[in-house]
Design a protein around this motif. Structure first.
Motif, mmCIF file in Angstrom:
data_model
loop_
_atom_site.group_PDB
_atom_site.id
_atom_site.type_symbol
_atom_site.label_atom_id
_atom_site.label_comp_id
_atom_site.label_asym_id
_atom_site.label_seq_id
_atom_site.Cartn_x
_atom_site.Cartn_y
_atom_site.Cartn_z
ATOM 1 N N GLY A 1 -24.402 23.488 24.945
ATOM 2 C CA GLY A 1 -23.305 23.948 24.224
ATOM 3 C C GLY A 1 -23.476 23.792 22.897
ATOM 4 O O GLY A 1 -24.076 22.915 22.506
ATOM 5 N N PRO A 2 -22.966 24.850 21.946
ATOM 6 C CA PRO A 2 -23.101 24.713 20.544
ATOM 7 C C PRO A 2 -22.343 23.396 19.794
ATOM 8 O O PRO A 2 -21.400 22.920 20.776
ATOM 9 C CB PRO A 2 -22.583 25.800 20.023
ATOM 10 C CG PRO A 2 -21.543 26.367 21.221
ATOM 11 C CD PRO A 2 -22.132 25.809 22.306
ATOM 12 N N PRO A 3 -22.779 22.928 18.564
ATOM 13 C CA PRO A 3 -21.708 21.826 18.241
ATOM 14 C C PRO A 3 -20.313 22.388 17.990
ATOM 15 O O PRO A 3 -20.261 23.549 17.415
ATOM 16 C CB PRO A 3 -22.383 21.795 16.738
ATOM 17 C CG PRO A 3 -23.580 22.570 16.648
ATOM 18 C CD PRO A 3 -23.700 23.355 17.758
ATOM 19 N N GLY A 4 -19.490 21.518 18.527
ATOM 20 C CA GLY A 4 -17.964 21.859 18.492
ATOM 21 C C GLY A 4 -17.675 22.520 19.957
ATOM 22 O O GLY A 4 -16.439 22.767 20.162
ATOM 23 N N SER A 5 -18.455 22.462 20.908
ATOM 24 C CA SER A 5 -18.256 22.801 22.303
ATOM 25 C C SER A 5 -17.566 21.965 22.984
ATOM 26 O O SER A 5 -17.137 22.375 24.215
ATOM 27 C CB SER A 5 -19.439 23.384 23.043
ATOM 28 O OG SER A 5 -20.130 22.252 23.130
ATOM 29 N N GLY A 6 -17.355 20.386 22.757
ATOM 30 C CA GLY A 6 -16.988 19.655 23.359
ATOM 31 C C GLY A 6 -17.819 19.059 24.326
ATOM 32 O O GLY A 6 -17.377 18.300 25.321
ATOM 33 N N LYS A 7 -19.122 19.147 24.245
ATOM 34 C CA LYS A 7 -20.142 18.609 25.026
ATOM 35 C C LYS A 7 -20.096 17.071 25.133
ATOM 36 O O LYS A 7 -20.239 16.628 26.417
ATOM 37 C CB LYS A 7 -21.554 19.019 24.530
ATOM 38 C CG LYS A 7 -22.628 19.468 25.336
ATOM 39 C CD LYS A 7 -23.576 20.161 24.613
ATOM 40 C CE LYS A 7 -23.906 19.837 23.160
ATOM 41 N NZ LYS A 7 -25.303 19.479 22.471
ATOM 42 N N GLY A 8 -19.930 16.335 24.113
ATOM 43 C CA GLY A 8 -20.057 14.763 24.119
ATOM 44 C C GLY A 8 -18.912 14.342 24.849
ATOM 45 O O GLY A 8 -19.087 13.630 25.752
ATOM 46 N N THR A 9 -17.640 14.932 24.711
ATOM 47 C CA THR A 9 -16.490 14.555 25.610
ATOM 48 C C THR A 9 -16.605 14.833 27.211
ATOM 49 O O THR A 9 -16.665 14.056 27.837
ATOM 50 C CB THR A 9 -15.132 15.490 25.384
ATOM 51 O OG1 THR A 9 -15.095 15.250 23.849
ATOM 52 C CG2 THR A 9 -13.936 14.914 25.959
ATOM 53 N N GLN A 10 -17.361 16.149 27.481
ATOM 54 C CA GLN A 10 -17.523 16.393 29.060
ATOM 55 C C GLN A 10 -18.649 15.597 29.182
ATOM 56 O O GLN A 10 -18.443 15.089 30.571
ATOM 57 C CB GLN A 10 -17.856 17.748 29.047
ATOM 58 C CG GLN A 10 -16.832 18.823 28.809
ATOM 59 C CD GLN A 10 -15.469 18.710 29.369
ATOM 60 O OE1 GLN A 10 -15.467 18.209 30.556
ATOM 61 N NE2 GLN A 10 -14.375 18.970 28.866
ATOM 62 N N ALA A 11 -19.647 15.043 28.477
ATOM 63 C CA ALA A 11 -20.793 14.369 28.964
ATOM 64 C C ALA A 11 -19.857 13.078 29.152
ATOM 65 O O ALA A 11 -20.549 12.419 30.267
ATOM 66 C CB ALA A 11 -21.834 14.016 27.734
#
Ligand SMILES: [Zn+2]
Length: 218
Positions: free
Chosen positions: A7-17
């Motif tokens: 996911g691109p920066p700002g996709s909320g990837k860190g939160t979902q991870a």
């Protein structure tokens, strides 16, 4: 279980991870975090190879792969890992497949957070950061200061529309080959389209869980 999150920066990837890491009791492997840990420890064997970051240079594929391989030995990854920010290239993905194969493991699932341009711009342009604790807020909540630190929230310098679009285009260009790599791999490939800015992290997480069930992953 081993999951790759795209996911691109700002996709909320860190939160979902973070959420998925708790749900499956697997470690959240962020190469950014692993590299920062090494930079704080001059005695680390990989320190000399990683410190080029301080000069603004990129760490080579070979070194990043080594950092990940070492990182995976940590106890928190004993049940698996969710990869965030790695792999970034098909060469790194192939290296990761080899590392896991050596342990009798494989990437089970790839989750591709496909966020539209408009949603990214809305999220990133509205993003306010606490200069002290680095928590991120969205201006739609109307906060002007951090509720914990009681200091004024600021906009990140690189959050302007032009920079956001440039980062997004770069991300799409670079990631297309990685998406192909995983679409042609045995891993379950789940693509989530996020085109509505009002969708919360919880909504996205529910959809991920639902899709994992459909694929009999959970
Ligand atoms: Zn704060």
């Amino acid at each position: 279980m081993y999951i790759v999150l795209l996911g691109p920066p700002g996709s909320g990837k860190g939160t979902q991870a973070e959420v998925l890491s708790k749900a499956f009791d697997i470690g959240h492997l962020s190469t950014g975090d692993l590299l920062r840990d090494i930079l704080e420890n001059k005695d680390h064997p990989l320190y000399p190879k990683v410190q080029v970051i301080k000069e603004g240079r990129l760490v080579s594929d070979e070194v990043v792969n080594q950092v990940v391989e070492d990182g995976l030995d940590k106890p928190k990854f004993k049940n698996g890992a969710i990869f965030d920010g790695y792999p970034r290239t098909p060469a790194q993905a192939a290296a990761l497949d080899r590392m896991l194969a050596a342990q009798g493991q494989k990437i089970d699932v790839v989750i591709d957070l496909d966020v539209t341009r408009d949603v990214l711009i809305y999220r990133l342009l509205g993003r306010l950061v606490c200069p002290r604790c680095k928590r991120i807020f969205h201006k739609r909540y109307g906060l002007t200061e951090c509720p914990d630190c009681r200091i004024e929230l600021v906009r990140r310098g690189d959050d302007n529309e032009e920079t956001i679009l440039k980062r997004f285009e770069e991300y799409k260009d670079k990631t297309a080959v990685l998406q192909d790599y995983y679409k042609n791999s045995p891993a379950v490939y789940i693509r989530l389209e996020i085109s509505d800015a009002s969708r919360t992290a919880e909504d996205v997480q529910e959809e991920i869980t639902e899709r994992l069930r459909q694929h009999d992953v959970i």
